[in-house]
Motif scaffolding. Structure first.
Motif, PDB file in Angstrom:
ATOM      1  N   LEU A 569     -12.761 -75.223  74.459  1.00 46.35           N
ATOM      2  CA  LEU A 569     -13.215 -73.712  74.770  1.00 46.35           C
ATOM      3  C   LEU A 569     -12.539 -73.123  73.672  1.00 46.35           C
ATOM      4  N   PRO A 570     -13.336 -72.466  72.742  1.00 47.79           N
ATOM      5  CA  PRO A 570     -12.871 -72.079  71.571  1.00 47.79           C
ATOM      6  C   PRO A 570     -12.597 -70.476  71.702  1.00 47.79           C
ATOM      7  N   VAL A 571     -11.486 -70.335  72.266  1.00 44.36           N
ATOM      8  CA  VAL A 571     -10.515 -68.983  72.366  1.00 44.36           C
ATOM      9  C   VAL A 571      -9.488 -69.016  71.564  1.00 44.36           C
ATOM     10  N   SER A 572      -8.853 -67.868  71.068  1.00 50.95           N
ATOM     11  CA  SER A 572      -7.722 -67.779  70.204  1.00 50.95           C
ATOM     12  C   SER A 572      -6.639 -68.003  71.247  1.00 50.95           C
ATOM     13  N   THR A 573      -5.564 -68.873  71.057  1.00 49.10           N
ATOM     14  CA  THR A 573      -4.265 -68.814  71.787  1.00 49.10           C
ATOM     15  C   THR A 573      -3.279 -68.594  70.739  1.00 49.10           C
ATOM     16  N   ARG A 574      -3.578 -68.013  69.486  1.00 49.32           N
ATOM     17  CA  ARG A 574      -2.662 -67.471  68.811  1.00 49.32           C
ATOM     18  C   ARG A 574      -1.624 -66.441  69.220  1.00 49.32           C
ATOM     19  N   TYR A 575      -0.370 -66.616  68.718  1.00 51.82           N
ATOM     20  CA  TYR A 575       0.535 -65.585  69.550  1.00 51.82           C
ATOM     21  C   TYR A 575       0.332 -64.268  69.906  1.00 51.82           C
ATOM     22  N   HIS A 576      -0.574 -63.701  68.800  1.00 54.31           N
ATOM     23  CA  HIS A 576      -0.918 -62.216  68.777  1.00 54.31           C
ATOM     24  C   HIS A 576      -2.209 -62.079  69.749  1.00 54.31           C
ATOM     25  N   ASP A 577      -2.632 -62.963  69.958  1.00 53.45           N
ATOM     26  CA  ASP A 577      -4.106 -62.955  70.685  1.00 53.45           C
ATOM     27  C   ASP A 577      -3.989 -63.246  72.312  1.00 53.45           C
ATOM     28  N   ARG A 578      -2.688 -63.614  72.563  1.00 54.52           N
ATOM     29  CA  ARG A 578      -2.592 -64.444  73.898  1.00 54.52           C
ATOM     30  C   ARG A 578      -2.803 -63.382  75.180  1.00 54.52           C
ATOM     31  N   GLU A 579      -2.245 -62.232  74.960  1.00 49.71           N
ATOM     32  CA  GLU A 579      -2.483 -61.229  75.876  1.00 49.71           C
ATOM     33  C   GLU A 579      -3.933 -60.734  76.153  1.00 49.71           C
ATOM     34  N   ARG A 580      -4.796 -60.807  74.948  1.00 44.83           N
ATOM     35  CA  ARG A 580      -6.017 -60.365  74.927  1.00 44.83           C
ATOM     36  C   ARG A 580      -6.867 -61.489  75.664  1.00 44.83           C
ATOM     37  N   THR A 581      -6.490 -62.776  75.617  1.00 41.31           N
ATOM     38  CA  THR A 581      -7.246 -63.982  75.698  1.00 41.31           C
ATOM     39  C   THR A 581      -7.000 -64.553  77.175  1.00 41.31           C
ATOM     40  N   LYS A 582      -5.762 -64.032  77.782  1.00 41.00           N
ATOM     41  CA  LYS A 582      -5.297 -64.630  78.821  1.00 41.00           C
ATOM     42  C   LYS A 582      -6.355 -64.982  80.225  1.00 41.00           C
ATOM     43  N   GLU A 583      -7.132 -63.661  80.469  1.00 41.99           N
ATOM     44  CA  GLU A 583      -7.947 -63.874  81.346  1.00 41.99           C
ATOM     45  C   GLU A 583      -9.038 -64.776  81.165  1.00 41.99           C
ATOM     46  N   ARG A 584      -9.569 -64.929  80.014  1.00 41.76           N
ATOM     47  CA  ARG A 584     -10.624 -66.201  79.544  1.00 41.76           C
ATOM     48  C   ARG A 584     -10.115 -67.507  79.836  1.00 41.76           C
ATOM     49  N   VAL A 585      -8.849 -67.786  79.468  1.00 39.62           N
ATOM     50  CA  VAL A 585      -8.227 -69.006  79.776  1.00 39.62           C
ATOM     51  C   VAL A 585      -7.896 -69.119  81.327  1.00 39.62           C
ATOM     52  N   ALA A 586      -7.489 -68.054  81.988  1.00 43.12           N
ATOM     53  CA  ALA A 586      -7.109 -68.312  83.261  1.00 43.12           C
ATOM     54  C   ALA A 586      -8.596 -68.494  83.987  1.00 43.12           C
ATOM     55  N   GLN A 587      -9.596 -67.816  83.681  1.00 46.72           N
ATOM     56  CA  GLN A 587     -11.059 -68.099  84.356  1.00 46.72           C
ATOM     57  C   GLN A 587     -11.406 -69.383  83.971  1.00 46.72           C
ATOM     58  N   LEU A 588     -11.271 -69.939  82.721  1.00 43.48           N
ATOM     59  CA  LEU A 588     -11.724 -71.485  82.671  1.00 43.48           C
ATOM     60  C   LEU A 588     -10.977 -72.123  83.738  1.00 43.48           C
ATOM     61  N   LEU A 589      -9.760 -72.223  83.862  1.00 42.43           N
ATOM     62  CA  LEU A 589      -8.819 -73.028  84.548  1.00 42.43           C
ATOM     63  C   LEU A 589      -9.315 -72.741  86.165  1.00 42.43           C
ATOM     64  N   GLN A 590      -9.841 -71.521  86.500  1.00 43.21           N
ATOM     65  CA  GLN A 590     -10.346 -71.409  88.008  1.00 43.21           C
ATOM     66  C   GLN A 590     -11.563 -71.823  87.923  1.00 43.21           C
ATOM     67  N   GLN A 591     -12.165 -71.971  87.272  1.00 39.70           N
ATOM     68  CA  GLN A 591     -13.666 -72.353  87.375  1.00 39.70           C
ATOM     69  C   GLN A 591     -13.571 -74.077  87.326  1.00 39.70           C
ATOM     70  N   LEU A 592     -12.604 -74.537  86.608  1.00 36.73           N
ATOM     71  CA  LEU A 592     -12.504 -75.858  86.727  1.00 36.73           C
ATOM     72  C   LEU A 592     -11.954 -76.773  87.985  1.00 36.73           C
ATOM     73  N   VAL A 593     -10.942 -76.059  88.669  1.00 42.31           N
ATOM     74  CA  VAL A 593     -10.511 -76.595  90.049  1.00 42.31           C
ATOM     75  C   VAL A 593     -11.802 -76.078  91.200  1.00 42.31           C
ATOM     76  N   GLU A 594     -12.538 -75.124  90.894  1.00 39.92           N
ATOM     77  CA  GLU A 594     -13.531 -74.780  91.971  1.00 39.92           C
ATOM     78  C   GLU A 594     -14.443 -75.752  91.756  1.00 39.92           C
ATOM     79  N   ASN A 595     -14.902 -76.171  90.724  1.00 42.94           N
ATOM     80  CA  ASN A 595     -16.170 -77.133  90.584  1.00 42.94           C
ATOM     81  C   ASN A 595     -15.951 -78.709  91.147  1.00 42.94           C
ATOM     82  N   ARG A 596     -14.569 -78.893  90.875  1.00 41.65           N
ATOM     83  CA  ARG A 596     -14.075 -80.285  91.295  1.00 41.65           C
ATOM     84  C   ARG A 596     -12.721 -80.461  91.917  1.00 41.65           C
ATOM     85  N   GLN A 597     -12.797 -80.978  93.159  1.00 40.90           N
ATOM     86  CA  GLN A 597     -11.347 -81.131  93.679  1.00 40.90           C
ATOM     87  C   GLN A 597     -10.574 -82.480  93.092  1.00 40.90           C
ATOM     88  N   GLY A 598      -9.353 -82.131  92.961  1.00 41.82           N
ATOM     89  CA  GLY A 598      -8.639 -83.174  92.482  1.00 41.82           C
ATOM     90  C   GLY A 598      -7.175 -82.427  92.041  1.00 41.82           C
TER      91      GLY A 598
END
Length: 766
Positions: A569-598
């Motif tokens: 997932l090509p989003v910036s996790t650099r220190y100064h971008d973390r606040e801005r991209t945290k929702e995209r990262v969390a959304q990926l994690l949410q979709q991952l666990v929704e699509n496949r139990q485990g």
């Protein structure tokens, strides 16, 4: 024909004559150095006919054995036609308290030399002299005996018969060991892909007496593939001893398990696991003074019985086994494990027992080293561990506190502490910035600290058994380390200071530990460095001190490509971008666990970043998802509960938030359905800071890729370790997601394992 057993004089006499309690007196580095000087000063007074450092060897038949005894006496003196063996002993204690019969072991050592010389040169009578010298005052005291050859001969036969039960046990064990190795086969039905190649490379490396650097991916079976050929090398007479060195308890357990498999397959070896003193101490509060500890009081009076009992009954001496015999014979478990290590075929323990100048196994003789191989597991950890071993720090506030505590108690401690505190005060006033980096050794400070160490030793040694000041004791050890590291200071060091208001922290910082690692490991027959993430291997060869004749080996994964599904997932996790991209990262994690139990592990480069995304992730309630989070400084019970939560039959989705480079990103095995997916957020770069910037600038200055050496390579190693938790066996399947746009760059992509590079690029909606 009687069997020949080689033994050093000191080992022989210490076994028979050493007695009493564990000595926690302060015979320290500086005291020992002064003792060496005292030896040399006395030897310089010898006459023209006198000899010093005389090598002696003899063979003595005793019952069914022939003992080959070897040693080196301090002096052989010729006085009025008489021959005198001079044995010099230095001490920091009051020399007036030493009586003729105070140390029977010293007389025994000198008598051995006297017998060995008299036998070789057919001398009827020998004089034996013990020369004691006080290292502070240089005061000397001598005791002399005159002994007939017949008396010496009778005495040494008695000595050998007292040693014989232990010698017989070790000899019979050695015969059983070698026979078992000869019959030993690989303990599994078949070799995995790459396993036979690794085992063959290890054996050839030991055979040639060089070193090997191995990148062996997860799943190959590195532990058994290195131990098995090393054991075979013992059977072929290439080795007598083996050290398996690790950085973490869990990898020590893997080594122990490998020896259990080999024992089931018929192997007979004595292996000892060394555990840190504070972990095995039986006391509620650790104190090694005989007045405080019944396991230290009279330890050597009970040691031989305990060792004979344990070595005759046990082969794999793990922590529970050591503790059992320590309780049975009322022995300190830590000291018992060290004494057993000198008798064992295999020692399993931390890196520091070999590489750390403060705690290494000092009694290992040079001839034993050249019969020993080092297996260094998870060797990527050794670089930063070595930097820490070879660095040292002093803090101003501790000396100010000592100055106040001892103002009316000891003028020497008060003045030496005040001198160091005053140095720091001047240093702070002259420093305009919060940081200061110097390439030269701080000579004035080192001299002041040497004076403090000398005065602290005298204060501690003269305490008369009273409990010493905890502050003085801690500061003494820190200062002693500073002096020791100061002697190593060269062009691969800097001295840097951090200034925060009235506080000053000054550090002697090792930039490149390769030379010192080589020196500490000198003399061993072979070194095998291996890790799943020893990549790039050229970097680790450089940092661990590889020579031109040493080998490298990179092995491919033994698993098939369809076992692992890799995405980026090509989003910036650099220190100064973390606040801005945290929702995209969390959304990926949410979709991952929704699509496949485990069961999932989500790894982050820091606790702060982990908690930032965690808060966003749990904003939306999911009744069918359980979430656990790694905490700072978790207890062993808390760690166990965290890992136990990952069960194949959970019936619900489990998400574990964790930190790269932490306790859950290395060495854990969650096989099969215990782990479904891993997400690695970021490229693992260490936090920007003074030390990392110093490293970057140093390596740039010597023509290397400074930013890679300081940041990229250590960071990507954490990524590889975290991602490596996923596929641990031929049956495992899983999803690996790498979250950072830098994974699309050629340089970062080239640092990924081959099997990770065929990734899919995701958008969040994917």
């Amino acid at each position: 024909m009687p069997s020949l057993i080689y033994i050093a004089v000191r080992t022989l006499v210490e076994y028979v004559y050493r007695s009493g309690s564990i000595d926690v007196g302060f015979r320290t580095t500086s005291t020992m150095a002064e003792g060496t000087k005292a030896h040399h000063k006395i030897q310089r007074t010898y006459g023209e006919q006198d000899q010093k450092e005389v090598h002696l060897y003899t063979e003595i038949a005793c019952d069914e054995y022939v003992f080959g005894i070897e040693g080196r006496c301090d002096g052989l003196l010729v006085q009025d036609g008489q021959l005198t063996i001079d044995e010099i002993k230095s001490t920091a204690k009051d020399i007036d308290l030493i009586t003729p019969d105070a140390f029977p072991v010293h007389w025994a050592q000198a008598k051995c030399y006297a017998y060995m010389y008299a036998k070789e040169h057919q001398v009827d009578k020998m004089r034996i002299q013990l020369t004691y010298v006080q290292v502070d005052t240089e005061q000397q005291k001598r005791f002399v005996q005159e002994v007939e050859y017949g008396e010496l001969e009778q005495w040494i036969m008695d000595l050998l018969r007292r040693y014989a039960p232990y010698a017989d046990l070790l000899y019979q064990h050695r015969c059983s060991r070698n026979k078992s190795i000869e019959r030993l086969s690989f303990p599994f039905d078949a070799y995995r892909a790459g396993q036979r190649r690794l085992a063959g490379a290890v054996y050839r490396t030991i055979e040639e007496g060089v070193s090997l650097y191995v990148k062996a991916p997860t799943g190959i079976g590195k532990t058994i593939s290195t131990i098995f050929p090393a054991i075979k090398a013992i059977g072929q007479g290439l080795l007598e001893h083996l050290f398996y060195l690790t950085a973490k308890t869990i990898t020590r357990t893997a080594a122990e398990d490998a020896f259990v498999h080999l024992r089931t397959n018929g192997l007979v070896v004595h292996s000892v696991t060394l555990t840190a003193k504070e972990k095995v101490c039986f006391q509620a509060e650790m104190s090694c003074r005989k007045e405080d500890c019944p396991y230290a009081d009279g330890y050597y009076d009970r040691l031989n019985g305990g060792m004979l009992d344990m070595l005759s009954q046990e082969t794999l001496m793990t922590r529970p086994v050591i503790e059992h015999y320590a309780q049975k014979h009322r022995l300190c478990p830590f000291e018992l494990s060290l004494d057993a290590a000198y008798a064992a075929d295999v020692v399993i323990g931390d890196y520091n027992y070999i590489f750390d100048p403060r705690v290494s196994l000092k009694r290992m003789l040079a001839e034993r080293r050249n019969q020993t191989a080092l297996l260094v597991d998870e060797a990527h950890n050794l670089v930063d561990r070595a930097r820490e071993m070879f660095s040292s720090t002093l803090v101003k506030s501790t000396f100010l506190a000592l100055q106040r505590e001892f103002k009316t108690r000891s003028v020497e401690i008060y003045q030496s502490s005040k001198a160091i505190n005053d140095y720091f005060v001047r240093f702070r006033k002259l420093s305009e910035d919060k940081y200061r980096v110097e390439k030269e050794r701080p000579e004035e400070l080192v001299a002041l600290v040497e004076t403090f160490v000398f005065q602290a030793e005298r204060q501690l040694a003269s305490s008369g058994g009273a409990e010493p000041s905890p502050l003085l004791l801690d500061t003494y050890f820190a200062a002693q380390s500073f002096v020791r590291i100061g002697k190593l200071f060269d062009e691969k060091y800097v001295a840097y200071a951090e200034i925060d208001r009235s506080e000053v922290r000054l550090r002697l910082f090792c930039l490149d530990p390769s030379y010192l690692l080589t020196q500490m490991g000198k003399g061993f027959r072979s070194h095998i460095y291996f890790s799943a993430t020893l990549s790039p291997i050229s970097y680790y060869r450089d940092m661990l001190g590889a020579g031109e004749g040493d080998y490298s080996l990179s092995l491919a994964t033994p698993f098939s490509a369809d076992q692992l599904e890799v995405s980026v997932l090509p989003v910036s996790t650099r220190y100064h971008d973390r606040e801005r991209t945290k929702e995209r990262v969390a959304q990926l994690l949410q979709q991952l666990v929704e699509n496949r139990q485990g069961n999932y592990l989500f790894f982050f480069p820091s606790y702060a970043y982990m908690n930032l995304v965690y808060k966003t992730f749990v904003e939306e309630e999911r009744p069918d998802v359980d979430v656990i989070v790694q905490q700072v400084d978790m207890t062993e019970e808390e760690r166990e509960r965290y890992l136990t939560a990952f069960q194949a039959e959970n019936g619900r989705t489990l998400v574990g938030f964790a930190v790269m480079g932490g306790i859950f990103s290395e060495g854990i095995d969650l096989v099969g359905d215990r782990l479904t997916g891993v997400v690695v957020v970021g490229v693992g770069l260490p936090q920007l800071g003074l030390e990392r910037d110093i490293l970057r600038d140093y390596f740039n200055g010597i023509g290397k890729r400074g930013y890679d050496y300081a940041y990229v390579y250590p960071g990507m190693n954490k990524v590889l370790q975290a991602g490596g938790r996923l596929i641990r066996s031929e049956q495992d399947r899983g999803i690996l997601v790498l979250v950072d746009d830098r994974y699309l760059q050629g340089h970062y992509r080239s640092l990924l394992p081959e099997e990770w590079r065929d990734y899919t690029v995701l958008n969040v909606r994917d």
